[in-house]
Design a protein around this motif. Sequence first.
Motif, mmCIF file in Angstrom:
data_model
loop_
_atom_site.group_PDB
_atom_site.id
_atom_site.type_symbol
_atom_site.label_atom_id
_atom_site.label_comp_id
_atom_site.label_asym_id
_atom_site.label_seq_id
_atom_site.Cartn_x
_atom_site.Cartn_y
_atom_site.Cartn_z
ATOM 1 N N GLU A 39 0.836 -1.213 0.000
ATOM 2 C CA GLU A 39 0.000 0.000 0.000
ATOM 3 C C GLU A 39 0.863 1.253 0.000
ATOM 4 O O GLU A 39 0.588 2.213 -0.708
ATOM 5 N N LEU A 40 1.931 1.210 0.794
ATOM 6 C CA LEU A 40 2.848 2.344 0.887
ATOM 7 C C LEU A 40 3.534 2.589 -0.459
ATOM 8 O O LEU A 40 3.667 3.740 -0.900
ATOM 9 N N ASP A 41 3.925 1.504 -1.131
ATOM 10 C CA ASP A 41 4.545 1.610 -2.463
ATOM 11 C C ASP A 41 3.577 2.264 -3.447
ATOM 12 O O ASP A 41 3.963 3.124 -4.238
ATOM 13 N N ARG A 46 1.852 7.069 -6.433
ATOM 14 C CA ARG A 46 0.838 8.074 -6.762
ATOM 15 C C ARG A 46 1.367 9.495 -6.538
ATOM 16 O O ARG A 46 1.139 10.383 -7.347
ATOM 17 N N VAL A 47 2.073 9.707 -5.412
ATOM 18 C CA VAL A 47 2.641 11.031 -5.101
ATOM 19 C C VAL A 47 3.677 11.412 -6.165
ATOM 20 O O VAL A 47 3.713 12.553 -6.644
ATOM 21 N N ARG A 48 4.500 10.441 -6.568
ATOM 22 C CA ARG A 48 5.534 10.682 -7.573
ATOM 23 C C ARG A 48 4.899 11.087 -8.905
ATOM 24 O O ARG A 48 5.330 12.048 -9.531
ATOM 25 N N ARG B 216 -1.176 1.302 13.910
ATOM 26 C CA ARG B 216 -0.933 2.749 13.755
ATOM 27 C C ARG B 216 -0.536 3.076 12.324
ATOM 28 O O ARG B 216 -1.006 4.062 11.741
ATOM 29 N N LEU B 217 0.317 2.226 11.765
ATOM 30 C CA LEU B 217 0.768 2.405 10.380
ATOM 31 C C LEU B 217 -0.421 2.296 9.426
ATOM 32 O O LEU B 217 -0.552 3.090 8.482
ATOM 33 N N ASP B 218 -1.293 1.338 9.697
ATOM 34 C CA ASP B 218 -2.496 1.125 8.891
ATOM 35 C C ASP B 218 -3.371 2.372 8.900
ATOM 36 O O ASP B 218 -3.854 2.817 7.845
ATOM 37 N N SER B 219 -3.577 2.958 10.088
ATOM 38 C CA SER B 219 -4.466 4.128 10.165
ATOM 39 C C SER B 219 -3.821 5.354 9.505
ATOM 40 O O SER B 219 -4.504 6.153 8.875
ATOM 41 N N ARG B 220 -2.489 5.458 9.593
ATOM 42 C CA ARG B 220 -1.802 6.582 8.933
ATOM 43 C C ARG B 220 -1.880 6.434 7.415
ATOM 44 O O ARG B 220 -2.044 7.429 6.698
ATOM 45 N N LEU B 224 -3.505 8.975 4.720
ATOM 46 C CA LEU B 224 -2.740 9.429 3.562
ATOM 47 C C LEU B 224 -3.520 9.172 2.273
ATOM 48 O O LEU B 224 -3.568 10.007 1.368
ATOM 49 N N ARG B 225 -4.168 8.009 2.219
ATOM 50 C CA ARG B 225 -4.980 7.637 1.049
ATOM 51 C C ARG B 225 -6.124 8.631 0.857
ATOM 52 O O ARG B 225 -6.436 9.047 -0.258
ATOM 53 N N GLU B 226 -6.749 8.998 2.000
ATOM 54 C CA GLU B 226 -7.856 9.965 1.934
ATOM 55 C C GLU B 226 -7.367 11.328 1.471
ATOM 56 O O GLU B 226 -8.034 12.022 0.709
ATOM 57 N N LEU B 227 -6.173 11.725 1.948
ATOM 58 C CA LEU B 227 -5.607 13.026 1.566
ATOM 59 C C LEU B 227 -5.259 13.065 0.079
ATOM 60 O O LEU B 227 -5.376 14.105 -0.571
ATOM 61 N N LEU B 228 -4.840 11.916 -0.453
ATOM 62 C CA LEU B 228 -4.437 11.860 -1.853
ATOM 63 C C LEU B 228 -5.614 11.659 -2.806
ATOM 64 O O LEU B 228 -5.464 11.851 -4.011
#
Lengths: 64, 229
Positions: A39-41, A46-48, B216-220, B224-228
């Motif tokens: 998910e982070l990747d 997406r940001v890039r 915590r990582l999951d909620s962050r 981030l997904r919502e912000l994007l």
Amino acid sequence: MLAVTAAEKYVAAAYGIVFLVVLVYVLIIALKLGRLERELDELTGRVRQRREAEAQRREQVPVG
Amino acid sequence: MGSRTRENPLAALAALAGLLVAASVALIFFYVPTDADQGFSQRIFYIHVPVALTAYAFFAWGAWKALRHLWKREPGADLESYVAIHQGVIFGVLTLLTGSLWAKISWGNWWLWSESQLVLFLVLFLFYGAYFMLRYSVEPGPARANMCAVYALFGVVLIPISFLAIRLANQLIHPVVFTLQGPQMSGSMFFTFCVSLAAMLTLAATLFHVELAGKRLDSRLRELRELLA
């Protein structure tokens, strides 16, 4: 062959269960961490993409 | 490794847990004498009782965090309470399984409904098991956090009842090891038990912090997904 008593079998089962449950728990956490990494990747990508699109837009703006 | 563990306390905690678990297994199988009454099967005691005490500790920790959420509105206390109760339930499953194995080899039965200690622990376990049904049936938000906190606090009342049941009950099939006169076992047995308890508590604390970090990582990431979007 090594003779194993009933008591030894039950003791082995008790310790084995604890070990197995902890192992399964660690595996579940590892799978979850893998999902978070993917998910982070995806979000980083997406940001890039967004930044690149913005940079292109800036280059295309006529000056003056 | 030293500087790395100093920078990452979770790695240090995990290393300590690994060390204590290895030490406790070595003590249980190579140091502690075999019990004269129960024989080899008494070695289940060194895993069953620490696992049960760890379950109680995490249910109590979950209730404490629930209280902090309701009283001080401590940020993150709801999540910590949830993860602590999750740990308590995992260790509760282990308590019931190891206890059943010990009961079968010692009493000849997998379960005895006449034993109040067993039944009360099962009630406590099922009560906290139902916590997840409540949590996942309500939409995330402050209302869910408040409801879960109140539920977690109600459950904490069952902990001393479950713990003291055996001391108050008269049908003593379940052994009483810790009395007002101190532990009813030899010094080497008590030392092994203490190491096992420390191992289980540090192992559970490590798993608690790993799960909490993941949540915590999951909620962050969700934020981030919502912000994007």
